[in-house]
Motif scaffolding. Sequence first.
Motif, short mmCIF file in Angstrom:
data_model
loop_
_atom_site.label_atom_id
_atom_site.label_comp_id
_atom_site.label_asym_id
_atom_site.label_seq_id
_atom_site.Cartn_x
_atom_site.Cartn_y
_atom_site.Cartn_z
N GLY A 258 0.77 -1.32 0.00
CA GLY A 258 -0.06 -0.15 0.04
C GLY A 258 0.85 1.44 0.03
N SER A 259 0.31 2.39 0.75
CA SER A 259 0.89 3.51 0.59
C SER A 259 2.23 3.55 1.36
CB SER A 259 0.10 4.68 1.45
OG SER A 259 0.10 4.21 3.00
N LYS A 260 2.56 2.47 2.33
CA LYS A 260 4.04 2.57 2.63
C LYS A 260 4.98 2.16 1.75
CE LYS A 260 7.80 0.24 4.83
NZ LYS A 260 8.70 -0.52 4.06
N GLY A 261 4.72 0.94 0.79
CA GLY A 261 5.68 0.70 -0.26
C GLY A 261 5.61 1.80 -1.30
N ILE A 262 4.63 2.62 -1.68
CA ILE A 262 4.65 3.45 -2.76
C ILE A 262 5.60 4.79 -2.07
CG2 ILE A 262 3.27 5.23 -3.91
CD1 ILE A 262 0.85 3.11 -3.84
N VAL A 263 5.23 5.11 -1.04
CA VAL A 263 6.06 6.23 -0.48
C VAL A 263 7.81 5.70 -0.36
CG1 VAL A 263 6.61 7.68 1.48
CG2 VAL A 263 4.01 7.28 0.58
N ALA A 264 7.85 4.75 0.32
CA ALA A 264 9.25 4.22 0.32
C ALA A 264 9.93 4.23 -0.88
CB ALA A 264 9.32 2.98 1.22
N SER A 265 9.35 3.52 -1.97
CA SER A 265 9.96 3.36 -3.27
C SER A 265 10.14 4.71 -3.98
CB SER A 265 9.23 2.31 -4.25
OG SER A 265 9.20 0.99 -3.46
N SER A 266 9.02 5.71 -3.87
CA SER A 266 9.25 6.86 -4.54
C SER A 266 10.22 7.71 -3.90
CB SER A 266 7.75 7.54 -4.39
OG SER A 266 6.92 6.72 -5.24
N ALA A 267 10.52 7.69 -2.45
CA ALA A 267 11.31 8.65 -1.96
C ALA A 267 12.70 8.23 -2.48
CB ALA A 267 11.19 8.49 -0.35
N ALA A 268 12.98 6.83 -2.22
CA ALA A 268 14.24 6.62 -2.55
C ALA A 268 14.71 6.61 -4.07
CB ALA A 268 14.67 4.85 -2.15
N MET A 269 13.88 6.07 -5.03
CA MET A 269 14.04 6.40 -6.32
C MET A 269 14.22 7.59 -6.85
SD MET A 269 12.95 2.83 -7.97
CE MET A 269 11.27 2.85 -7.50
N GLY A 270 13.21 8.43 -6.28
CA GLY A 270 12.86 9.80 -6.69
C GLY A 270 14.24 10.71 -6.35
N ILE A 271 15.07 10.34 -5.22
CA ILE A 271 16.23 11.23 -4.90
C ILE A 271 17.40 10.75 -6.13
CG2 ILE A 271 18.13 11.30 -3.49
CD1 ILE A 271 15.84 11.28 -1.19
N LEU A 272 17.48 9.26 -6.42
CA LEU A 272 18.49 8.89 -7.18
C LEU A 272 18.24 9.44 -8.61
CD1 LEU A 272 18.78 5.37 -5.83
CD2 LEU A 272 20.50 7.02 -5.83
N LEU A 273 16.94 9.19 -9.04
CA LEU A 273 16.77 9.50 -10.37
C LEU A 273 16.93 11.11 -10.71
CD1 LEU A 273 13.24 7.88 -10.93
CD2 LEU A 273 15.39 7.05 -12.10
N GLN A 274 16.78 11.82 -9.60
CA GLN A 274 16.98 13.34 -9.86
C GLN A 274 18.49 13.56 -9.80
OE1 GLN A 274 14.48 15.58 -10.27
NE2 GLN A 274 15.96 17.36 -10.07
N GLU A 275 19.42 12.74 -9.32
CA GLU A 275 20.72 12.85 -9.51
C GLU A 275 21.14 12.25 -10.58
OE1 GLU A 275 22.31 11.20 -5.71
OE2 GLU A 275 21.40 12.65 -4.46
N GLY A 276 20.41 11.69 -11.69
CA GLY A 276 20.61 11.13 -12.76
C GLY A 276 21.06 9.69 -12.66
N ILE A 277 20.74 8.96 -11.62
CA ILE A 277 21.31 7.69 -11.41
C ILE A 277 19.84 6.72 -11.76
CG2 ILE A 277 22.14 5.88 -9.92
CD1 ILE A 277 23.62 8.20 -8.33
N GLY A 278 20.04 5.68 -12.51
CA GLY A 278 19.23 4.55 -12.64
C GLY A 278 18.59 4.67 -14.26
N ASP A 279 18.64 3.72 -14.64
CA ASP A 279 18.20 3.33 -16.30
C ASP A 279 17.03 2.53 -16.22
OD1 ASP A 279 20.77 4.51 -17.48
OD2 ASP A 279 21.72 2.79 -16.19
N THR A 280 16.63 1.86 -15.29
CA THR A 280 15.39 1.05 -15.47
C THR A 280 14.96 0.85 -14.00
OG1 THR A 280 14.25 -0.97 -15.74
CG2 THR A 280 16.83 -0.98 -15.48
N ILE A 281 13.31 1.07 -13.70
CA ILE A 281 13.12 0.83 -12.24
C ILE A 281 11.99 0.00 -12.38
CG2 ILE A 281 13.78 3.43 -11.99
CD1 ILE A 281 10.66 3.89 -12.01
#
Length: 426
Positions: A258-281
Amino acid sequence: MTLIENDRAIDDKQILSAEPLARHKTVGVRVGEGGGAIMVGGGAPIVVQSMTNTDTADIDSTVKQCAALAREGSEIVRITVDRDEAAAAVPHIKERLLKMGVTAPLVGDFHYIGHKLLADHPACAEALDKYRINPGNVGFKDKKDRQFSAIVEKAIEHGKTVRIGANWGSLDQDLLTGLMDENAKAAKPLDARAITREALVRSAIWSAERAEEIGLAKDRIILSAKVSAVQDLISVYRMLAQRCDYALHLGLTEAGMGSKGIVASSAAMGILLQEGIGDTIRVSLTPEPGGDRTLEVKVAQELLQTMGFRTFVPLVAACPGCGRTTSTVFQELARDIQTWISTSMPGWKQTHPGVENLNVAVMGCIVNGPGESKHADIGISLPGTGEAPAAPVFIDGKKAMTLRGAGIADEFKGIVSEYIEKRFGK
Protein backbone atom coordinates in the motif's frame (compact mmCIF):
# COMPACT_ATOMS: atom_id res chain seq x y z
CA MET A 1 25.53 37.06 -7.74
CA THR A 2 24.66 35.03 -4.65
CA LEU A 3 21.83 34.86 -2.20
CA ILE A 4 22.60 34.55 1.50
CA GLU A 5 20.25 32.21 3.29
CA ASN A 6 20.97 30.84 6.76
CA ASP A 7 24.58 32.02 6.41
CA ARG A 8 25.05 29.84 3.33
CA ALA A 9 25.88 31.19 -0.10
CA ILE A 10 23.66 29.81 -2.87
CA ASP A 11 24.64 30.31 -6.46
CA ASP A 12 21.76 31.88 -8.37
CA LYS A 13 22.13 29.18 -11.07
CA GLN A 14 20.99 26.64 -8.48
CA ILE A 15 17.89 28.70 -7.80
CA LEU A 16 17.01 29.28 -11.43
CA SER A 17 17.52 25.69 -12.54
CA ALA A 18 14.84 23.13 -11.74
CA GLU A 19 16.27 20.49 -14.04
CA PRO A 20 17.50 17.08 -12.80
CA LEU A 21 21.22 16.48 -12.80
CA ALA A 22 22.74 15.08 -15.97
CA ARG A 23 22.13 11.33 -16.37
CA HIS A 24 24.90 9.09 -15.11
CA LYS A 25 26.69 7.84 -18.22
CA THR A 26 26.13 4.14 -18.68
CA VAL A 27 26.64 1.62 -21.45
CA GLY A 28 23.51 1.05 -23.52
CA VAL A 29 22.10 -2.48 -23.33
CA ARG A 30 19.68 -3.97 -25.86
CA VAL A 31 17.14 -6.30 -24.25
CA GLY A 32 15.03 -8.51 -26.50
CA GLU A 33 14.86 -8.92 -30.24
CA GLY A 34 12.95 -7.54 -33.20
CA GLY A 35 10.06 -5.17 -32.63
CA GLY A 36 9.97 -5.98 -28.92
CA ALA A 37 13.57 -4.97 -28.24
CA ILE A 38 14.17 -2.13 -25.82
CA MET A 39 17.26 -0.14 -24.87
CA VAL A 40 18.35 0.23 -21.26
CA GLY A 41 21.01 2.80 -20.39
CA GLY A 42 23.19 4.70 -22.79
CA GLY A 43 20.93 7.74 -22.53
CA ALA A 44 17.75 5.84 -23.47
CA PRO A 45 14.53 6.75 -21.63
CA ILE A 46 14.22 5.20 -18.17
CA VAL A 47 12.50 1.83 -18.56
CA VAL A 48 9.61 0.51 -16.43
CA GLN A 49 9.64 -3.15 -15.53
CA SER A 50 7.68 -5.50 -13.29
CA MET A 51 7.54 -9.10 -12.10
CA THR A 52 4.80 -11.70 -12.02
CA ASN A 53 3.75 -13.45 -8.80
CA THR A 54 2.20 -16.49 -10.48
CA ASP A 55 3.59 -20.02 -10.46
CA THR A 56 5.44 -19.98 -13.77
CA ALA A 57 4.60 -23.65 -14.28
CA ASP A 58 0.96 -22.52 -14.49
CA ILE A 59 1.13 -21.35 -18.09
CA ASP A 60 -2.38 -19.90 -18.30
CA SER A 61 -2.13 -17.67 -15.24
CA THR A 62 1.42 -16.57 -16.06
CA VAL A 63 0.51 -15.64 -19.64
CA LYS A 64 -2.51 -13.73 -18.38
CA GLN A 65 -0.49 -11.74 -15.84
CA CYS A 66 2.43 -11.08 -18.20
CA ALA A 67 -0.01 -9.71 -20.76
CA ALA A 68 -1.77 -7.55 -18.16
CA LEU A 69 1.53 -6.09 -16.93
CA ALA A 70 2.76 -5.41 -20.47
CA ARG A 71 -0.51 -3.81 -21.54
CA GLU A 72 -0.47 -1.61 -18.45
CA GLY A 73 2.92 -0.35 -19.60
CA SER A 74 5.58 -2.68 -18.21
CA GLU A 75 8.30 -2.58 -20.84
CA ILE A 76 10.13 -5.61 -19.41
CA VAL A 77 8.44 -8.46 -17.51
CA ARG A 78 10.28 -10.84 -15.17
CA ILE A 79 9.11 -14.35 -14.25
CA THR A 80 10.42 -16.84 -11.70
CA VAL A 81 12.28 -19.86 -13.07
CA ASP A 82 12.87 -21.98 -10.01
CA ARG A 83 12.42 -25.61 -11.06
CA ASP A 84 12.14 -27.91 -14.06
CA GLU A 85 8.40 -27.44 -14.49
CA ALA A 86 8.80 -23.66 -14.62
CA ALA A 87 11.69 -23.84 -17.08
CA ALA A 88 9.72 -26.21 -19.31
CA ALA A 89 6.79 -23.77 -19.32
CA VAL A 90 8.82 -20.73 -20.43
CA PRO A 91 8.90 -21.37 -24.22
CA HIS A 92 5.14 -22.00 -24.22
CA ILE A 93 4.55 -18.78 -22.29
CA LYS A 94 6.70 -16.84 -24.73
CA GLU A 95 4.98 -18.37 -27.75
CA ARG A 96 1.51 -17.58 -26.47
CA LEU A 97 2.44 -14.01 -25.57
CA LEU A 98 3.81 -13.39 -29.05
CA LYS A 99 0.61 -14.77 -30.60
CA MET A 100 -1.30 -12.26 -28.46
CA GLY A 101 0.89 -9.45 -29.76
CA VAL A 102 2.71 -9.02 -26.42
CA THR A 103 6.36 -8.41 -27.28
CA ALA A 104 7.73 -7.06 -23.97
CA PRO A 105 11.07 -8.79 -23.25
CA LEU A 106 10.75 -11.71 -20.86
CA VAL A 107 13.29 -12.11 -18.05
CA GLY A 108 14.01 -15.32 -16.17
CA ASP A 109 14.72 -14.93 -12.46
CA PHE A 110 17.20 -17.62 -11.40
CA HIS A 111 18.42 -18.60 -7.94
CA TYR A 112 20.52 -21.55 -6.74
CA ILE A 113 20.08 -23.88 -9.74
CA GLY A 114 19.93 -21.51 -12.70
CA HIS A 115 22.97 -23.15 -14.29
CA LYS A 116 21.25 -26.55 -14.25
CA LEU A 117 17.89 -25.29 -15.51
CA LEU A 118 19.43 -23.45 -18.44
CA ALA A 119 21.51 -26.48 -19.38
CA ASP A 120 18.63 -28.94 -19.07
CA HIS A 121 16.08 -26.73 -20.85
CA PRO A 122 17.70 -25.16 -23.93
CA ALA A 123 14.29 -23.99 -25.20
CA CYS A 124 13.91 -21.96 -22.02
CA ALA A 125 17.38 -20.51 -22.42
CA GLU A 126 16.50 -19.44 -25.96
CA ALA A 127 12.99 -18.13 -25.23
CA LEU A 128 14.04 -15.75 -22.46
CA ASP A 129 15.34 -12.31 -23.42
CA LYS A 130 17.36 -11.78 -20.27
CA TYR A 131 18.64 -13.80 -17.32
CA ARG A 132 18.66 -12.40 -13.80
CA ILE A 133 21.19 -14.00 -11.47
CA ASN A 134 22.07 -13.27 -7.85
CA PRO A 135 25.79 -13.52 -7.03
CA GLY A 136 24.86 -14.23 -3.41
CA ASN A 137 23.18 -17.56 -4.15
CA VAL A 138 24.36 -18.62 -7.59
CA GLY A 139 26.61 -21.18 -5.88
CA PHE A 140 28.71 -21.63 -2.78
CA LYS A 141 32.38 -22.31 -2.04
CA ASP A 142 34.16 -24.04 -4.94
CA LYS A 143 30.90 -24.31 -6.93
CA LYS A 144 30.31 -20.58 -7.03
CA ASP A 145 32.55 -19.57 -9.93
CA ARG A 146 31.77 -22.72 -11.89
CA GLN A 147 28.00 -22.25 -11.69
CA PHE A 148 28.17 -18.50 -12.28
CA SER A 149 30.35 -19.15 -15.33
CA ALA A 150 27.90 -21.74 -16.64
CA ILE A 151 25.03 -19.22 -16.62
CA VAL A 152 27.14 -16.51 -18.26
CA GLU A 153 28.29 -18.95 -20.93
CA LYS A 154 24.65 -19.81 -21.70
CA ALA A 155 23.90 -16.11 -22.06
CA ILE A 156 26.80 -15.75 -24.49
CA GLU A 157 25.70 -18.85 -26.43
CA HIS A 158 22.16 -17.57 -26.86
CA GLY A 159 23.02 -13.88 -27.22
CA LYS A 160 21.17 -12.84 -24.06
CA THR A 161 21.48 -9.98 -21.60
CA VAL A 162 22.24 -10.67 -17.94
CA ARG A 163 21.17 -8.66 -14.91
CA ILE A 164 23.51 -9.29 -12.03
CA GLY A 165 21.32 -8.51 -9.06
CA ALA A 166 22.96 -8.46 -5.66
CA ASN A 167 20.50 -8.36 -2.78
CA TRP A 168 20.77 -7.30 0.85
CA GLY A 169 18.90 -10.42 1.96
CA SER A 170 21.13 -12.93 0.17
CA LEU A 171 24.54 -11.31 0.25
CA ASP A 172 27.70 -13.33 -0.43
CA GLN A 173 28.62 -14.31 3.14
CA ASP A 174 32.27 -15.09 2.34
CA LEU A 175 32.73 -11.60 0.93
CA LEU A 176 30.89 -9.98 3.84
CA THR A 177 32.85 -11.93 6.47
CA GLY A 178 36.15 -11.01 4.81
CA LEU A 179 35.29 -7.31 4.76
CA MET A 180 34.09 -7.41 8.36
CA ASP A 181 37.37 -9.02 9.47
CA GLU A 182 39.36 -6.46 7.50
CA ASN A 183 37.34 -3.62 8.99
CA ALA A 184 37.86 -4.90 12.55
CA LYS A 185 41.62 -4.48 12.12
CA ALA A 186 41.33 -0.91 10.80
CA ALA A 187 42.48 2.05 12.92
CA LYS A 188 39.04 3.63 12.52
CA PRO A 189 36.59 0.83 11.77
CA LEU A 190 33.31 1.65 10.07
CA ASP A 191 29.93 0.52 11.37
CA ALA A 192 28.57 -2.83 10.25
CA ARG A 193 25.91 -1.26 8.02
CA ALA A 194 28.53 0.64 6.01
CA ILE A 195 30.53 -2.58 5.52
CA THR A 196 27.40 -4.40 4.36
CA ARG A 197 26.74 -1.68 1.78
CA GLU A 198 30.33 -1.96 0.59
CA ALA A 199 30.01 -5.74 0.28
CA LEU A 200 26.85 -5.36 -1.78
CA VAL A 201 28.49 -2.94 -4.21
CA ARG A 202 31.62 -5.05 -4.54
CA SER A 203 29.58 -8.21 -5.10
CA ALA A 204 27.73 -6.62 -8.03
CA ILE A 205 30.76 -5.00 -9.67
CA TRP A 206 33.14 -7.93 -9.18
CA SER A 207 30.54 -10.31 -10.63
CA ALA A 208 30.08 -8.05 -13.66
CA GLU A 209 33.83 -7.90 -14.20
CA ARG A 210 34.04 -11.68 -13.90
CA ALA A 211 31.26 -12.02 -16.51
CA GLU A 212 33.28 -9.82 -18.86
CA GLU A 213 36.36 -12.00 -18.28
CA ILE A 214 34.31 -15.04 -19.29
CA GLY A 215 33.34 -13.25 -22.51
CA LEU A 216 30.03 -11.50 -21.89
CA ALA A 217 30.08 -8.09 -23.56
CA LYS A 218 29.66 -5.03 -21.38
CA ASP A 219 26.62 -4.01 -23.41
CA ARG A 220 24.96 -7.24 -22.26
CA ILE A 221 25.23 -6.48 -18.53
CA ILE A 222 22.85 -4.64 -16.19
CA LEU A 223 23.57 -4.25 -12.47
CA SER A 224 21.36 -3.91 -9.43
CA ALA A 225 22.05 -3.89 -5.69
CA LYS A 226 18.77 -3.97 -3.81
CA VAL A 227 18.16 -3.14 -0.18
CA SER A 228 14.97 -2.52 1.80
CA ALA A 229 15.80 0.79 3.52
CA VAL A 230 15.58 4.13 1.72
CA GLN A 231 18.85 5.65 2.92
CA ASP A 232 20.77 2.43 2.23
CA LEU A 233 19.46 2.31 -1.34
CA ILE A 234 20.51 5.90 -1.97
CA SER A 235 23.98 5.26 -0.56
CA VAL A 236 24.52 1.98 -2.44
CA TYR A 237 23.52 3.38 -5.83
CA ARG A 238 25.59 6.49 -5.40
CA MET A 239 28.56 4.19 -4.80
CA LEU A 240 27.70 2.12 -7.88
CA ALA A 241 27.38 5.23 -10.04
CA GLN A 242 30.77 6.46 -8.88
CA ARG A 243 32.55 3.18 -9.54
CA CYS A 244 31.11 1.82 -12.78
CA ASP A 245 29.35 2.65 -16.02
CA TYR A 246 27.19 -0.46 -16.25
CA ALA A 247 23.49 0.15 -16.87
CA LEU A 248 21.70 0.27 -13.49
CA HIS A 249 18.35 -1.15 -12.44
CA LEU A 250 16.72 0.61 -9.46
CA GLY A 251 14.33 -0.92 -6.98
CA LEU A 252 13.70 -0.94 -3.26
CA THR A 253 13.29 -4.59 -2.37
CA GLU A 254 10.59 -5.62 0.12
CA ALA A 255 9.22 -2.07 -0.06
CA GLY A 256 5.96 -3.15 1.56
CA MET A 257 2.23 -2.90 0.97
CA GLY A 258 0.00 0.00 0.00
CA SER A 259 0.98 3.58 0.74
CA LYS A 260 4.04 2.51 2.74
CA GLY A 261 5.55 0.69 -0.23
CA ILE A 262 4.64 3.47 -2.65
CA VAL A 263 6.10 6.22 -0.47
CA ALA A 264 9.29 4.31 0.34
CA SER A 265 9.98 3.37 -3.27
CA SER A 266 9.17 6.86 -4.55
CA ALA A 267 11.32 8.58 -1.92
CA ALA A 268 14.38 6.41 -2.58
CA MET A 269 14.19 6.23 -6.35
CA GLY A 270 13.04 9.85 -6.71
CA ILE A 271 16.25 11.12 -5.12
CA LEU A 272 18.45 8.85 -7.25
CA LEU A 273 16.62 9.64 -10.47
CA GLN A 274 16.93 13.37 -9.75
CA GLU A 275 20.68 12.82 -9.38
CA GLY A 276 20.79 11.14 -12.78
CA ILE A 277 21.18 7.60 -11.43
CA GLY A 278 19.06 4.74 -12.78
CA ASP A 279 18.28 3.34 -16.23
CA THR A 280 15.38 1.04 -15.41
CA ILE A 281 13.08 0.84 -12.38
CA ARG A 282 10.66 -1.47 -10.63
CA VAL A 283 8.34 -0.52 -7.76
CA SER A 284 8.26 -3.74 -5.72
CA LEU A 285 4.88 -3.54 -4.00
CA THR A 286 3.36 -6.28 -1.88
CA PRO A 287 -0.15 -6.63 -3.34
CA GLU A 288 -3.26 -6.99 -1.24
CA PRO A 289 -4.60 -10.59 -1.24
CA GLY A 290 -6.09 -10.97 -4.70
CA GLY A 291 -5.00 -7.43 -5.50
CA ASP A 292 -4.05 -5.92 -8.83
CA ARG A 293 -0.43 -6.74 -9.72
CA THR A 294 -0.37 -3.97 -12.31
CA LEU A 295 -0.41 -1.34 -9.55
CA GLU A 296 3.37 -1.49 -9.41
CA VAL A 297 3.51 -0.54 -13.09
CA LYS A 298 1.14 2.40 -12.60
CA VAL A 299 3.18 3.71 -9.67
CA ALA A 300 6.46 3.44 -11.60
CA GLN A 301 4.95 5.33 -14.53
CA GLU A 302 3.47 7.99 -12.25
CA LEU A 303 6.84 8.45 -10.54
CA LEU A 304 8.65 8.98 -13.84
CA GLN A 305 5.92 11.21 -15.25
CA THR A 306 5.55 13.30 -12.09
CA MET A 307 9.30 13.92 -12.12
CA GLY A 308 9.25 14.86 -15.78
CA PHE A 309 11.34 11.96 -17.15
CA ARG A 310 8.67 10.18 -19.20
CA THR A 311 5.11 10.83 -20.39
CA PHE A 312 2.70 7.90 -20.32
CA VAL A 313 -0.84 9.20 -19.87
CA PRO A 314 -2.59 12.59 -19.85
CA LEU A 315 -2.30 14.38 -16.52
CA VAL A 316 -5.43 15.27 -14.61
CA ALA A 317 -4.84 18.01 -12.03
CA ALA A 318 -7.53 18.21 -9.39
CA CYS A 319 -7.75 20.27 -6.22
CA PRO A 320 -7.71 18.38 -2.90
CA GLY A 321 -10.89 20.01 -1.64
CA CYS A 322 -11.53 22.12 1.45
CA GLY A 323 -14.35 23.90 3.26
CA ARG A 324 -15.05 25.89 0.09
CA THR A 325 -15.79 22.71 -1.86
CA THR A 326 -18.43 20.83 0.11
CA SER A 327 -19.94 19.54 -3.13
CA THR A 328 -18.53 16.25 -4.41
CA VAL A 329 -19.11 17.16 -8.07
CA PHE A 330 -15.45 18.05 -8.76
CA GLN A 331 -14.25 14.86 -7.06
CA GLU A 332 -16.61 12.71 -9.10
CA LEU A 333 -15.70 14.52 -12.31
CA ALA A 334 -11.97 14.19 -11.68
CA ARG A 335 -12.45 10.49 -10.97
CA ASP A 336 -14.58 9.97 -14.07
CA ILE A 337 -12.13 11.81 -16.33
CA GLN A 338 -9.17 9.88 -14.88
CA THR A 339 -10.96 6.53 -15.30
CA TRP A 340 -12.08 7.39 -18.82
CA ILE A 341 -8.54 8.36 -19.82
CA SER A 342 -7.05 5.19 -18.30
CA THR A 343 -9.49 2.90 -20.08
CA SER A 344 -9.12 4.79 -23.36
CA MET A 345 -5.32 4.94 -23.45
CA PRO A 346 -4.65 1.48 -24.97
CA GLY A 347 -6.74 2.45 -28.01
CA TRP A 348 -5.58 6.07 -28.07
CA LYS A 349 -1.95 4.97 -28.32
CA GLN A 350 -2.78 3.67 -31.79
CA THR A 351 -5.30 6.26 -32.94
CA HIS A 352 -4.35 9.48 -31.11
CA PRO A 353 -0.54 9.80 -31.05
CA GLY A 354 0.69 12.39 -28.57
CA VAL A 355 -2.43 12.30 -26.38
CA GLU A 356 -0.25 11.29 -23.42
CA ASN A 357 0.98 14.90 -23.34
CA LEU A 358 -2.51 16.26 -22.62
CA ASN A 359 -3.07 18.19 -19.36
CA VAL A 360 -6.57 18.44 -17.90
CA ALA A 361 -7.57 20.44 -14.81
CA VAL A 362 -10.69 19.79 -12.74
CA MET A 363 -10.90 22.42 -10.01
CA GLY A 364 -13.41 22.87 -7.22
CA CYS A 365 -13.77 26.61 -6.62
CA ILE A 366 -12.82 30.10 -7.73
CA VAL A 367 -9.68 30.47 -5.57
CA ASN A 368 -7.24 28.55 -7.78
CA GLY A 369 -9.67 27.12 -10.32
CA PRO A 370 -9.38 29.65 -13.14
CA GLY A 371 -5.61 29.95 -12.80
CA GLU A 372 -4.99 26.20 -12.81
CA SER A 373 -7.42 25.75 -15.69
CA LYS A 374 -5.52 28.33 -17.75
CA HIS A 375 -2.27 26.44 -17.19
CA ALA A 376 -3.82 23.19 -18.46
CA ASP A 377 -4.65 22.37 -22.08
CA ILE A 378 -8.27 22.17 -21.07
CA GLY A 379 -9.72 22.84 -17.64
CA ILE A 380 -12.88 23.55 -15.73
CA SER A 381 -13.43 25.54 -12.56
CA LEU A 382 -16.51 24.20 -10.82
CA PRO A 383 -18.58 26.34 -8.44
CA GLY A 384 -17.59 26.06 -4.79
CA THR A 385 -19.80 26.49 -1.76
CA GLY A 386 -21.79 29.69 -2.05
CA GLU A 387 -20.51 30.51 -5.54
CA ALA A 388 -22.73 31.18 -8.54
CA PRO A 389 -23.73 27.90 -10.25
CA ALA A 390 -21.45 28.52 -13.22
CA ALA A 391 -18.36 26.62 -14.41
CA PRO A 392 -15.99 28.44 -16.79
CA VAL A 393 -14.08 26.17 -19.20
CA PHE A 394 -10.61 27.18 -20.41
CA ILE A 395 -9.07 25.77 -23.59
CA ASP A 396 -5.40 26.43 -24.43
CA GLY A 397 -5.24 29.15 -21.80
CA LYS A 398 -8.32 31.07 -22.86
CA LYS A 399 -11.86 31.07 -21.51
CA ALA A 400 -13.93 29.24 -24.10
CA MET A 401 -17.37 28.96 -22.50
CA THR A 402 -19.29 28.75 -19.24
CA LEU A 403 -21.33 25.68 -18.32
CA ARG A 404 -24.42 25.81 -16.14
CA GLY A 405 -27.01 23.41 -14.82
CA ALA A 406 -27.11 19.80 -13.66
CA GLY A 407 -25.27 18.39 -16.70
CA ILE A 408 -21.95 20.20 -16.22
CA ALA A 409 -19.93 17.01 -15.72
CA ASP A 410 -21.26 15.23 -18.81
CA GLU A 411 -20.90 18.37 -20.92
CA PHE A 412 -17.28 18.83 -19.87
CA LYS A 413 -16.41 15.20 -20.69
CA GLY A 414 -17.88 15.77 -24.13
CA ILE A 415 -15.78 18.91 -24.58
CA VAL A 416 -12.62 17.04 -23.54
CA SER A 417 -13.45 14.26 -25.99
CA GLU A 418 -13.87 16.77 -28.82
CA TYR A 419 -10.60 18.48 -27.90
CA ILE A 420 -8.70 15.17 -27.94
CA GLU A 421 -10.18 14.22 -31.30
CA LYS A 422 -9.41 17.59 -32.85
CA ARG A 423 -5.85 17.86 -31.52
CA PHE A 424 -4.62 14.27 -31.50
CA GLY A 425 -6.90 12.27 -33.79
CA LYS A 426 -5.30 11.01 -36.99
